[in-house]
Design a protein around this motif. Structure first.
Motif, short mmCIF file in Angstrom:
data_model
loop_
_atom_site.label_atom_id
_atom_site.label_comp_id
_atom_site.label_asym_id
_atom_site.label_seq_id
_atom_site.Cartn_x
_atom_site.Cartn_y
_atom_site.Cartn_z
N THR A 1 22.45 -41.95 -13.64
CA THR A 1 21.45 -42.80 -13.67
C THR A 1 21.70 -44.03 -14.57
N LEU A 2 21.82 -45.21 -14.23
CA LEU A 2 21.85 -46.17 -15.34
C LEU A 2 20.72 -47.12 -15.18
N GLU A 3 19.91 -47.44 -16.45
CA GLU A 3 18.65 -48.26 -16.47
C GLU A 3 18.93 -49.22 -17.40
N ASP A 4 18.28 -50.26 -17.13
CA ASP A 4 18.16 -51.69 -17.97
C ASP A 4 19.32 -52.07 -18.66
N CYS A 5 20.39 -52.31 -17.90
CA CYS A 5 21.93 -52.46 -18.31
C CYS A 5 22.11 -54.03 -18.47
N GLY A 6 21.21 -54.78 -17.99
CA GLY A 6 21.38 -56.28 -18.16
C GLY A 6 21.93 -56.82 -16.80
N GLU A 7 21.36 -57.77 -16.53
CA GLU A 7 21.56 -58.64 -15.16
C GLU A 7 23.08 -58.82 -15.15
N GLU A 8 23.71 -59.34 -16.34
CA GLU A 8 24.92 -59.61 -16.27
C GLU A 8 26.19 -58.76 -16.15
N ASN A 9 25.79 -57.30 -16.40
CA ASN A 9 26.72 -56.20 -16.26
C ASN A 9 26.61 -55.50 -15.09
N GLY A 10 25.74 -55.77 -14.09
CA GLY A 10 25.70 -54.78 -12.84
C GLY A 10 27.05 -54.62 -12.23
N ASN A 11 27.60 -55.88 -11.66
CA ASN A 11 28.90 -55.62 -10.80
C ASN A 11 30.05 -54.98 -11.65
N LYS A 12 29.83 -55.07 -13.03
CA LYS A 12 31.16 -54.56 -13.72
C LYS A 12 30.53 -53.09 -13.77
N LEU A 13 29.70 -52.69 -13.85
CA LEU A 13 29.26 -51.15 -13.93
C LEU A 13 29.61 -50.69 -12.93
N ALA A 14 29.23 -51.25 -11.54
CA ALA A 14 29.37 -50.66 -10.29
C ALA A 14 30.88 -50.52 -10.14
N ARG A 15 31.79 -51.46 -10.35
CA ARG A 15 33.22 -51.43 -10.44
C ARG A 15 33.78 -50.35 -11.07
N ILE A 16 33.33 -50.15 -12.36
CA ILE A 16 33.94 -49.03 -13.07
C ILE A 16 33.34 -47.65 -12.44
N ILE A 17 32.38 -47.55 -11.77
CA ILE A 17 31.84 -46.18 -11.11
C ILE A 17 32.86 -45.90 -10.10
N ALA A 18 32.80 -47.21 -9.00
CA ALA A 18 33.46 -46.91 -7.96
C ALA A 18 35.12 -46.79 -8.20
N ARG A 19 35.82 -47.36 -9.23
CA ARG A 19 37.22 -47.03 -9.65
C ARG A 19 37.50 -45.62 -10.13
N SER A 20 36.52 -45.11 -10.69
CA SER A 20 37.13 -43.83 -11.52
C SER A 20 36.97 -42.53 -10.72
N PRO A 21 38.10 -41.89 -10.76
CA PRO A 21 38.22 -40.74 -9.89
C PRO A 21 37.56 -39.55 -10.56
N ASN A 22 37.10 -39.82 -11.76
CA ASN A 22 36.23 -38.58 -12.61
C ASN A 22 34.80 -38.74 -12.21
N PHE A 23 34.50 -39.82 -11.39
CA PHE A 23 33.09 -39.91 -10.68
C PHE A 23 33.05 -39.42 -9.25
N ALA A 24 34.05 -38.72 -8.98
CA ALA A 24 34.23 -38.36 -7.50
C ALA A 24 33.10 -37.24 -7.13
N ASN A 25 32.50 -36.53 -8.07
CA ASN A 25 31.61 -35.63 -7.60
C ASN A 25 30.27 -35.85 -7.67
N LEU A 26 30.17 -37.30 -7.78
CA LEU A 26 28.64 -37.75 -7.75
C LEU A 26 28.02 -37.57 -6.54
N THR A 27 26.73 -37.16 -6.41
CA THR A 27 26.15 -36.73 -5.36
C THR A 27 24.81 -37.79 -5.39
N SER A 28 24.56 -38.17 -6.54
CA SER A 28 23.28 -39.19 -6.42
C SER A 28 23.89 -40.25 -7.82
N LEU A 29 23.56 -41.54 -7.44
CA LEU A 29 23.78 -42.48 -8.07
C LEU A 29 22.39 -43.28 -7.87
N THR A 30 22.02 -43.81 -9.26
CA THR A 30 20.91 -44.60 -9.42
C THR A 30 20.99 -45.61 -10.56
#
Length: 85
Positions: free
Chosen positions: A36-65
């Motif tokens: 869960t990521l909260e209040d990370c700033g409007e300007e950071n959202g797409n960057k954060l999403a891309r980091i999550i999407a590109r990381s094989p280390n987050f492959a076990n996520l079953t819940s993303l908020t």
């Protein structure tokens, strides 16, 4: 820290893309199933999403908020098309 005390759930507030990238690079991030990521700033959202999407280390996520993180169409598309999620 994550090596000594494995996490399966992680909530971050005001996290920067740089900090999330450091977490994404940790092998131990593979243990995280709920992120869960909260209040990370409007300007950071797409960057954060891309980091999550590109990381094989987050492959076990079953819940993303992402609350108040400014994830737009490009960030949502990165997550939807991720080969790891």
């Amino acid at each position: 820290l994550m090596a000594r005390a494995p996490l399966n759930s992680l909530t971050l507030t005001y996290v920067t893309p740089e900090a999330l990238q450091r977490i994404a690079n940790c092998f131990e991030a593979q243990n995280i199933t709920q992120l869960t990521l909260e209040d990370c700033g409007e300007e950071n959202g797409n960057k954060l999403a891309r980091i999550i999407a590109r990381s094989p280390n987050f492959a076990n996520l079953t819940s993303l908020t992402l609350k108040k993180c400014g994830v737009g169409d490009k960030g949502a598309e990165a997550i939807a098309e991720s080969e790891h999620l």
